[in-house]
Design an enzyme around this catalytic site. Structure first.
Site, PDB file in Angstrom:
ATOM      1  N   HIS A 150       0.817  -1.218   0.000  1.00 10.20           N
ATOM      2  CA  HIS A 150       0.000   0.000   0.000  1.00 10.20           C
ATOM      3  C   HIS A 150       0.851   1.268   0.000  1.00 10.20           C
ATOM      4  O   HIS A 150       0.385   2.335  -0.420  1.00 10.20           O
ATOM      5  CB  HIS A 150      -0.938  -0.004   1.204  1.00 10.20           C
ATOM      6  CG  HIS A 150      -2.152   0.858   1.041  1.00 10.20           C
ATOM      7  ND1 HIS A 150      -2.192   1.963   0.214  1.00 10.20           N
ATOM      8  CD2 HIS A 150      -3.389   0.785   1.599  1.00 10.20           C
ATOM      9  CE1 HIS A 150      -3.381   2.527   0.277  1.00 10.20           C
ATOM     10  NE2 HIS A 150      -4.132   1.836   1.103  1.00 10.20           N
ATOM     11  N   THR A 197     -24.254   8.282  -5.428  1.00  8.50           N
ATOM     12  CA  THR A 197     -24.450   6.846  -5.193  1.00  8.50           C
ATOM     13  C   THR A 197     -23.532   6.350  -4.088  1.00  8.50           C
ATOM     14  O   THR A 197     -23.949   5.598  -3.198  1.00  8.50           O
ATOM     15  CB  THR A 197     -24.190   6.061  -6.490  1.00  8.50           C
ATOM     16  OG1 THR A 197     -25.195   6.402  -7.450  1.00  8.50           O
ATOM     17  CG2 THR A 197     -24.218   4.554  -6.250  1.00  8.50           C
ATOM     18  N   ASP A 238     -11.391  -6.827 -18.423  1.00 12.65           N
ATOM     19  CA  ASP A 238     -11.610  -7.964 -19.327  1.00 12.65           C
ATOM     20  C   ASP A 238     -10.288  -8.348 -19.993  1.00 12.65           C
ATOM     21  O   ASP A 238      -9.729  -7.582 -20.777  1.00 12.65           O
ATOM     22  CB  ASP A 238     -12.655  -7.580 -20.377  1.00 12.65           C
ATOM     23  CG  ASP A 238     -12.937  -8.694 -21.377  1.00 12.65           C
ATOM     24  OD1 ASP A 238     -12.356  -9.783 -21.253  1.00 12.65           O
ATOM     25  OD2 ASP A 238     -13.748  -8.452 -22.291  1.00 12.65           O
TER      26      ASP A 238
END
Length: 461
Positions: A176, A286, A404
């Site tokens: 991190h 959201t 993908d």
């Protein structure tokens, strides 16, 4: 690395070197040295972040003419090598020389990244379903260990686990102190892009994926990097330049993932708007609504006696600095944002509004200065805070389900490291459509209560 008695059998451990091209203007030089900024040093001894991606492949898949794990592995390895030419630091190491005030990230030509190949007989469909409850330890054999000592730490390790006749997973252990969530997902999307388009200008990345390495854009007029380095040396010190990870062992029993559809988010937004005055100016994104709803459900489920409840959100600072820095900046550029609310208010009928108000206040404080109070970041994290502090990890804006490799969207993406930290992982929804997925790990009785509260509050969606 998986143990011999786990559900994953290690087949091979190999080292992948960057496929270095001729020198170019958009690639770092073959040998690279980057000092850590104060954003990086904050996370110096935190345990690795462990993302995990699942991909379904079958002999009937339209995008695979012949089901062959050998060919899949070859594509993944070759494209990984190509990707590392753009992300050289990921094959490097973190050290803290005696003559350096700050730790240094270095890549020397010949450095390599550890890649474990494993095979698992576990239930792939269950792992990749995303919405089943799991025992946290079930994921552990699918992610590698990151080499780490007091003197040196690797930056990244990867593991590809094959599930015969079903699919594969890609697990990672990521330091991190070298990269944040945005840089991490940029690496995976770059790898996926080069794997999917292999053979078609296979070493080229689109501009939005090319990492930006210039550390001078992060200005440190307050000397925070030196301050944080000195504070870390004083922990278990004096002059303790250890790079050894701190160990976290959260007493958690069950892992669960819950979905908030776009319709659910709209319902929450409508409820808030119908409750507050028009000039309240609450953050109705959201992300904020999902965090508020999850926070309320968790406070109710845990039934603590504390008067105050706290939530830490992690905000990207790239656009918040003055001047702003490129979105493709390689490294950490995040700041904690603390929201605090009275527990009794969260338990009432307008708990979501109370939670959202606290989140808005925290974000508004951040808007007044991304680095306000930054001098306390390391000392605060090393001491910890009193009482239960909930931390959010991830972001639906990362678009993890857009990764993908040429085999379709991942079936599931999760963050294994929340098993240790107790953080809540939020991402874009597996099913798409503008919703979000929220993953967390709790004691079983708390998880049962949380699941019931979460579902009850969304009835009618």
């Amino acid at each position: 690395m998986a143990s011999p008695n786990s559900s994953a059998r290690v087949v091979q451990i190999c080292r992948v070197a960057p496929s270095l091209p001729a020198a170019s203007s958009d690639s770092p030089s073959p040998d690279l040295s980057l000092p850590l900024t104060f954003f990086d040093i904050c996370w110096l001894r935190f345990a690795p972040v462990q993302p995990l991606y699942f991909y379904e492949i079958s002999s009937s898949s339209s995008n695979v003419s012949t089901f062959s794990f050998d060919s899949i592995l070859e594509k993944l390895k070759t494209s990984l090598s190509l990707t590392l030419q753009h992300f050289l630091p990921l094959a490097g190491n973190l050290t803290w020389p005696q003559d350096s005030i700050k730790p240094i990230l270095t890549y020397v030509q010949g450095d390599t990244l550890s890649l474990t190949i494993a095979e698992s007989n576990a239930d792939f469909d269950r792992f990749s379903s995303n919405y089943d409850l799991l025992v946290p330890q079930e994921y552990h054999p699918l992610v590698p260990q990151l080499e780490n000592s007091h003197e040196r730490a690797a930056v990244m390790a990867l593991q590809i686990t094959l599930f015969p006749n079903r699919g594969f997973s890609i697990g990672a252990a990521i330091h991190h102190a070298v990269l944040d969530g945005l840089t991490s997902i940029s690496f995976f999307k770059s790898w996926a892009h080069l794997c999917k388009h292999q053979g078609l200008n296979s070493s080229s990345l689109p501009d939005h994926l090319k990492p930006f390495y210039d550390r001078t854009v992060v200005q440190d007029q307050a000397g925070l990097g030196t301050l944080f380095s000195n504070q870390y040396q004083d922990i278990d010190g004096p002059n303790n330049r250890s790079l050894k990870f701190w160990e976290f062992h959260a007493p958690l029993e069950i892992r669960g993932t819950f979905k908030l559809t776009r319709a659910s988010i709209q319902k929450l937004r409508g409820h808030v708007l119908s409750t507050v005055s028009s000039d309240a100016n609450l953050h109705l994104t959201t992300f904020s609504l999902a965090c508020a709803y999850m926070w309320v459900c968790l406070v109710k489920a845990e039934e603590t006696n504390e008067d105050e409840t706290q939530l830490i959100l992690v905000a990207d600072c790239r656009s918040r600095l003055d001047p702003p820095i490129p979105a493709t900046y390689f490294g950490n550029c995040i700041t904690p944002c603390l929201a605090v609310a009275e527990r009794k208010g969260m338990l009432g009928g307008e708990g979501v509004v109370v939670a959202l108000t606290a989140i808005t206040e925290g974000m508004n404080r951040l808007g007044k200065g991304a680095l306000n109070g930054a001098e306390n970041w390391v000392s605060g994290m090393s001491r910890g805070r009193s009482g239960r502090v909930l931390t959010m990890a991830g972001s639906p804006r990362f678009g993890v389900y857009e990764t993908d490799f040429g085999f379709g969207r991942p079936n599931n993406v999760d963050l294994v490291s929340i098993d240790r930290t107790g953080a809540v992982y939020i991402s874009d929804a597996k099913i798409g459509g503008g919703g979000v997925d929220v993953a967390l790990v709790l004691k079983k009785h708390c998880m049962d209560a949380f699941a019931s509260l979460f579902a009850e509050g969304l009835k009618g969606n």
